[in-house]
Design a protein around this motif. Structure first.
Motif, PDB file in Angstrom:
ATOM      1  N   ILE A 106       0.806  -1.276  -0.155  1.00 13.86           N
ATOM      2  CA  ILE A 106       0.059   0.054  -0.089  1.00 13.86           C
ATOM      3  C   ILE A 106       0.844   1.339   0.016  1.00 13.86           C
ATOM      4  O   ILE A 106       0.312   2.337   0.320  1.00 13.86           O
ATOM      5  CB  ILE A 106      -0.817  -0.129   1.018  1.00 13.86           C
ATOM      6  N   GLY A 107       2.076   1.071  -0.186  1.00  8.45           N
ATOM      7  CA  GLY A 107       2.976   2.342  -0.343  1.00  8.45           C
ATOM      8  C   GLY A 107       3.614   2.994   1.050  1.00  8.45           C
ATOM      9  O   GLY A 107       4.078   3.876   0.803  1.00  8.45           O
ATOM     10  N   LEU A 108       3.497   2.011   2.064  1.00  6.06           N
ATOM     11  CA  LEU A 108       3.996   2.532   3.375  1.00  6.06           C
ATOM     12  C   LEU A 108       5.229   1.976   3.877  1.00  6.06           C
ATOM     13  O   LEU A 108       5.492   0.646   3.494  1.00  6.06           O
ATOM     14  CB  LEU A 108       2.994   2.141   4.577  1.00  6.06           C
ATOM     15  N   SER A 109       6.129   2.729   4.177  1.00  4.09           N
ATOM     16  CA  SER A 109       7.667   2.294   4.576  1.00  4.09           C
ATOM     17  C   SER A 109       7.660   2.418   5.949  1.00  4.09           C
ATOM     18  O   SER A 109       7.035   3.297   6.633  1.00  4.09           O
ATOM     19  CB  SER A 109       8.694   2.726   3.767  1.00  4.09           C
ATOM     20  N   LEU A 110       8.661   1.836   6.662  1.00  2.00           N
ATOM     21  CA  LEU A 110       8.926   1.562   8.126  1.00  2.00           C
ATOM     22  C   LEU A 110      10.215   2.150   8.284  1.00  2.00           C
ATOM     23  O   LEU A 110      11.137   1.861   7.697  1.00  2.00           O
ATOM     24  CB  LEU A 110       8.922   0.014   8.677  1.00  2.00           C
ATOM     25  N   ASP A 111      10.129   3.143   9.099  1.00  2.00           N
ATOM     26  CA  ASP A 111      11.272   4.004   9.831  1.00  2.00           C
ATOM     27  C   ASP A 111      12.282   3.066  10.643  1.00  2.00           C
ATOM     28  O   ASP A 111      13.189   2.530  10.031  1.00  2.00           O
ATOM     29  CB  ASP A 111      10.984   5.184  10.460  1.00  2.00           C
ATOM     30  N   PRO A 125      -1.905  -9.723   8.590  1.00  2.46           N
ATOM     31  CA  PRO A 125      -1.040  -8.393   7.957  1.00  2.46           C
ATOM     32  C   PRO A 125      -1.751  -7.518   7.118  1.00  2.46           C
ATOM     33  O   PRO A 125      -1.510  -6.577   7.358  1.00  2.46           O
ATOM     34  CB  PRO A 125       0.213  -9.464   7.242  1.00  2.46           C
ATOM     35  N   SER A 126      -2.466  -7.910   6.263  1.00  2.00           N
ATOM     36  CA  SER A 126      -3.268  -7.152   5.270  1.00  2.00           C
ATOM     37  C   SER A 126      -4.197  -6.342   6.252  1.00  2.00           C
ATOM     38  O   SER A 126      -4.356  -4.934   5.723  1.00  2.00           O
ATOM     39  CB  SER A 126      -3.889  -7.852   4.300  1.00  2.00           C
ATOM     40  N   ASP A 127      -5.012  -6.919   7.042  1.00  2.00           N
ATOM     41  CA  ASP A 127      -5.896  -6.042   7.648  1.00  2.00           C
ATOM     42  C   ASP A 127      -5.090  -4.958   8.588  1.00  2.00           C
ATOM     43  O   ASP A 127      -5.604  -3.890   8.797  1.00  2.00           O
ATOM     44  CB  ASP A 127      -6.714  -7.015   8.467  1.00  2.00           C
ATOM     45  N   LEU A 128      -3.924  -5.414   9.343  1.00  3.54           N
ATOM     46  CA  LEU A 128      -3.387  -4.529   9.920  1.00  3.54           C
ATOM     47  C   LEU A 128      -2.603  -3.159   9.155  1.00  3.54           C
ATOM     48  O   LEU A 128      -2.949  -2.148   9.466  1.00  3.54           O
ATOM     49  CB  LEU A 128      -2.051  -5.110  10.715  1.00  3.54           C
ATOM     50  N   ALA A 129      -2.140  -3.722   7.907  1.00  4.42           N
ATOM     51  CA  ALA A 129      -1.776  -2.367   6.798  1.00  4.42           C
ATOM     52  C   ALA A 129      -2.920  -1.588   6.757  1.00  4.42           C
ATOM     53  O   ALA A 129      -2.896  -0.330   6.457  1.00  4.42           O
ATOM     54  CB  ALA A 129      -1.219  -3.023   5.761  1.00  4.42           C
ATOM     55  N   SER A 130      -3.993  -2.030   6.195  1.00  8.53           N
ATOM     56  CA  SER A 130      -5.269  -1.386   5.862  1.00  8.53           C
ATOM     57  C   SER A 130      -5.720  -0.476   6.906  1.00  8.53           C
ATOM     58  O   SER A 130      -6.018   0.777   6.814  1.00  8.53           O
ATOM     59  CB  SER A 130      -6.455  -2.250   5.338  1.00  8.53           C
ATOM     60  N   SER A 131      -5.650  -1.035   8.169  1.00  4.89           N
ATOM     61  CA  SER A 131      -6.156  -0.158   9.329  1.00  4.89           C
ATOM     62  C   SER A 131      -4.993   1.131   9.641  1.00  4.89           C
ATOM     63  O   SER A 131      -5.469   2.090   9.862  1.00  4.89           O
ATOM     64  CB  SER A 131      -6.080  -0.874  10.617  1.00  4.89           C
ATOM     65  N   MET A 132      -3.598   0.798   9.525  1.00  2.28           N
ATOM     66  CA  MET A 132      -2.860   1.871   9.490  1.00  2.28           C
ATOM     67  C   MET A 132      -3.030   2.946   8.305  1.00  2.28           C
ATOM     68  O   MET A 132      -2.741   4.149   8.693  1.00  2.28           O
ATOM     69  CB  MET A 132      -1.429   1.097   9.501  1.00  2.28           C
ATOM     70  N   GLU A 133      -3.222   2.531   7.270  1.00  2.00           N
ATOM     71  CA  GLU A 133      -3.512   3.451   6.134  1.00  2.00           C
ATOM     72  C   GLU A 133      -4.882   4.296   6.288  1.00  2.00           C
ATOM     73  O   GLU A 133      -4.830   5.423   6.208  1.00  2.00           O
ATOM     74  CB  GLU A 133      -4.015   2.574   4.789  1.00  2.00           C
ATOM     75  N   VAL A 134      -6.085   3.774   6.909  1.00  2.00           N
ATOM     76  CA  VAL A 134      -7.131   4.474   7.424  1.00  2.00           C
ATOM     77  C   VAL A 134      -6.886   5.330   8.613  1.00  2.00           C
ATOM     78  O   VAL A 134      -7.286   6.614   8.389  1.00  2.00           O
ATOM     79  CB  VAL A 134      -8.062   3.602   7.798  1.00  2.00           C
ATOM     80  N   TYR A 135      -5.906   5.090   9.584  1.00  2.00           N
ATOM     81  CA  TYR A 135      -5.198   5.883  10.488  1.00  2.00           C
ATOM     82  C   TYR A 135      -4.678   6.926  10.019  1.00  2.00           C
ATOM     83  O   TYR A 135      -4.811   8.080  10.263  1.00  2.00           O
ATOM     84  CB  TYR A 135      -4.526   5.092  11.382  1.00  2.00           C
ATOM     85  N   PHE A 136      -3.866   6.802   8.957  1.00  2.00           N
ATOM     86  CA  PHE A 136      -2.939   8.094   8.465  1.00  2.00           C
ATOM     87  C   PHE A 136      -3.875   9.014   7.586  1.00  2.00           C
ATOM     88  O   PHE A 136      -3.767  10.306   7.768  1.00  2.00           O
ATOM     89  CB  PHE A 136      -2.101   7.471   7.399  1.00  2.00           C
ATOM     90  N   LEU A 137      -4.925   8.410   7.073  1.00  2.00           N
ATOM     91  CA  LEU A 137      -5.989   9.283   6.386  1.00  2.00           C
ATOM     92  C   LEU A 137      -6.944  10.146   7.176  1.00  2.00           C
ATOM     93  O   LEU A 137      -7.065  11.214   7.171  1.00  2.00           O
ATOM     94  CB  LEU A 137      -6.583   8.559   5.331  1.00  2.00           C
ATOM     95  N   ASN A 138      -7.448   9.407   8.252  1.00  2.00           N
ATOM     96  CA  ASN A 138      -8.059   9.989   9.061  1.00  2.00           C
ATOM     97  C   ASN A 138      -7.438  11.381  10.162  1.00  2.00           C
ATOM     98  O   ASN A 138      -8.066  12.083  10.335  1.00  2.00           O
ATOM     99  CB  ASN A 138      -8.814   9.165  10.082  1.00  2.00           C
TER     100      ASN A 138
END
Length: 611
Positions: free
Chosen positions: A12-17, A37-50
């Protein structure tokens, strides 16, 4: 497991520091909250957007806030799964005692209540002022029960402003001035009504659906590819498309639809390109995108690909075009003889006259909080509208939300029509005068309305306000003061957000919300589960609108999009895209948008206001 989590973030285009620390924390979250793993990444994406977090890098400092976000999500899920038997509390006792005072309460003029609806008059009707008006200071919920929404302290706070005018007063002063202004003086202020014209044929509320066949769906998808191919050729920038499945060492141009080789999430290893029946017999070929410096793909997207297929099994792409010029492609469905005669007459679609000025209030449902059916947020919005006096009030569904907790568990023992009274809107326009207009757009989340897309308009029995309260189909388009407006209540942005994969080079804009909204205009249609037997043309965008309204559960925004309009390089047209958010969120208030449109985007100003 940690490698799978890392791959899910990369998809989903997210990298880890701090990769090692973050992956350990993510592994703990997956175990504690039973997430893949996919559900966790999707939740992180929604968290970033919100949260409006800039950038595509996950830092260790983000993990604490992300943990709170997951906890709140789990808590809300447990609340929704509350058992049906109701546990009575002191609040229920207060409501029962308040009902006993109904006979001694002062009588107010309002909408007549019929039959069993009278039992719910205190929790569903909006109380009117003298002479049946709904002024800003008088519009309130007819109940003595204080709700969490009514206890909030901040009202009408501006969260974002586009092109803020230097002489604009702040929201607090504006509110105080409106409250202190004499009601009679406010009502006689002159206001100019906007012209209004519905574009295209409208679906009737009694139309039949679920009659489309598999063959019709296949033909519709194939026609999309053919229509895009004809538009590419007509622009003069591309040659006639070829068959992408044929082995060739030479680079060639092909047009096809993006598909996934499985049921999982689209990734750079699972992309297939499906050609049209005319050029490739509808066959699919694997697409290699390693050489593409920039792309943005999602399943169902029609694109033009330049590349070569050395083996016949994999098309190596060197250039991709996902946006087609808005040319007059009406000849695509014509016979070849007539199509050739009109090839020389193709020109960009342009408006016959420049758009004028238009003031709007834009809000999307739910219009009531999840703990009751009092419609307090709607009452506040109508009160604000009576003070601002916009030329157009756009209300987009759901009006009776099928996702409301009480409706989901079947705890409502009355009809959906009795939960929300359309007469409230009629009272509002009667108070505002003959210049006010209200536009209603349904949603597939509207309980009691047709669950289909495209969706027919509401059936309104309001003869007195027929010209002032207009119901549109979903999606719908209209002209107001020659301003072209397109609106769709389906959460297209959220769907695209979960399906899109992209590669953005360093230094390029990372405005993901703007990119997702641009997809809708570039593809000229809504690619979602639908009934093609109703109105295929309702899903096609014939020209770029001046204003595009796309309500979504994602963070609200107002953005100016730049779209290629013609075959001339560098020539672009501007479109203002608005996501007003939801008027009610949980037991609290949400957001809406106040917009003053001007033909010049520099003079157009908009504000996202939290209610």
């Amino acid at each position: 497991m940690e490698e799978e989590i890392k791959e899910a973030f990369e998809r989903i285009g997210l990298s880890l520091d701090e990769e090692e620390k973050i992956l350990k924390k993510c592994l703990t979250l997956c175990i504690n909250y039973k997430l893949g793993p996919s559900d966790l990444a999707s939740s992180m994406e929604v968290y970033f957007l919100n949260r409006g977090i800039d950038g595509m890098v996950v830092h260790n400092a983000h993990m604490d806030g992300f943990l709170l976000y997951l906890q709140n999500e789990q808590k809300n899920a447990m609340i929704k799964e509350e058992a049906y038997p109701h546990l009575y509390s002191s609040n229920d006792v207060d409501m029962i005692l308040n009902n006993e005072q109904e006979d001694v309460k002062e009588t107010t003029v309002g909408t007549p209540i019929k039959g069993p609806d009278k039992l719910y008059s205190e929790t569903s009707d909006l109380e009117l002022g003298e002479n049946g008006t709904t002024s800003g200071s008088q519009l309130r919920v007819a109940t003595n029960h204080i709700t969490p929404f009514g206890q909030r302290t901040n009202k009408f706070t501006v969260q974002f402003t586009l092109n803020k005018l230097p002489d604009m007063d702040d929201d607090v002063k504006k509110q105080e001035a409106a409250d202190n202004e004499d009601d009679i003086i406010r009502r006689i202020q002159p206001s100019e009504a906007c012209s209004f014209e519905v574009q295209g044929s409208q679906l009737e509320h009694s139309c039949r659906f679920m009659y489309d066949r598999v063959e019709d769906k296949f033909n519709a998808l194939d026609n999309r590819i053919k229509r895009h191919a004809a538009a590419f050729v007509a622009s003069g920038l591309y040659e006639e498309p070829g068959d992408p499945t044929v082995a060739s060492q030479k680079s060639a141009f092909s047009v096809g639809m993006i598909c996934c080789d499985g049921d999982g999430h689209l990734n750079d290893k699972s992309i297939l390109l499906q050609g049209s029946v005319e050029h490739s017999g509808g066959q699919q070929v694997r697409l290699d995108i390693q050489k593409l410096p920039k792309f943005s793909f999602f399943p169902g997207q029609v694109v033009g690909i330049e590349g070569h297929n050395p083996s016949g099994h994999c098309l190596v792409a060197s250039k991709v075009t996902d946006s087609i010029p808005f040319l007059a492609t009406r000849d695509v469905d014509l016979p070849p003889s007539k199509r050739q005669a009109t090839d020389q007459d193709l020109h960009p679609i342009s408006s016959s006259s420049a758009p004028g000025k238009l003031s709007l209030l834009i809000a999307s449902g739910p219009f009531t909080t999840t703990d009751n059916f009092l419609y307090e947020p709607l009452a506040e919005l109508l009160a604000y509208s009576s003070r601002i006096q916009p030329q157009l009030l756009v209300l987009m569904g759901p009006f009776v939300d099928s996702e409301h907790p009480e409706i989901k568990i079947g705890a409502v023992d009355r009809s959906f029509d009795s939960i929300f009274h359309m007469e409230v809107l009629q009272d509002h326009v009667n108070y505002m005068g003959s210049t006010a207009r209200v536009v209603l757009v349904p949603s597939i989340r509207d309980a009691g309305h047709d669950f289909v897309f495209p969706q027919p308009m509401f059936s309104l029995n309001m003869s007195d306000s027929k010209q002032q309260i207009i119901s549109l189909q979903n999606p719908g388009t209209f002209d107001a003061n020659k301003v072209k407006v397109g609106c769709c209540t389906l959460d297209v942005l959220k769907q695209l957000s979960g399906e899109e994969i992209s590669r953005i080079p360093d230094g390029s804009s990372r405005d993901r919300m703007g990119r997702l909204a641009t997809h809708l205009l570039s593809q000229r249609r809504h690619d979602v589960p639908l009934d093609l037997s109703l109105a295929p043309k309702a899903l096609q965008i014939s020209s770029i609108p001046d204003l595009l309204i796309l309500p979504s559960d994602l963070a609200p925004f107002v953005k100016v999009l730049s779209i290629d309009e013609s075959s001339n390089e560098g020539e672009q047209v501007k479109c203002i895209c608005v996501n007003p958010g939801r008027l009610a969120k949980g037991v609290g208030g949400g957001t809406f948008v106040e917009l003053n449109f001007d033909a010049s985007n520099d003079r157009t100003n908009a504000s996202i206001i939290r209610i």
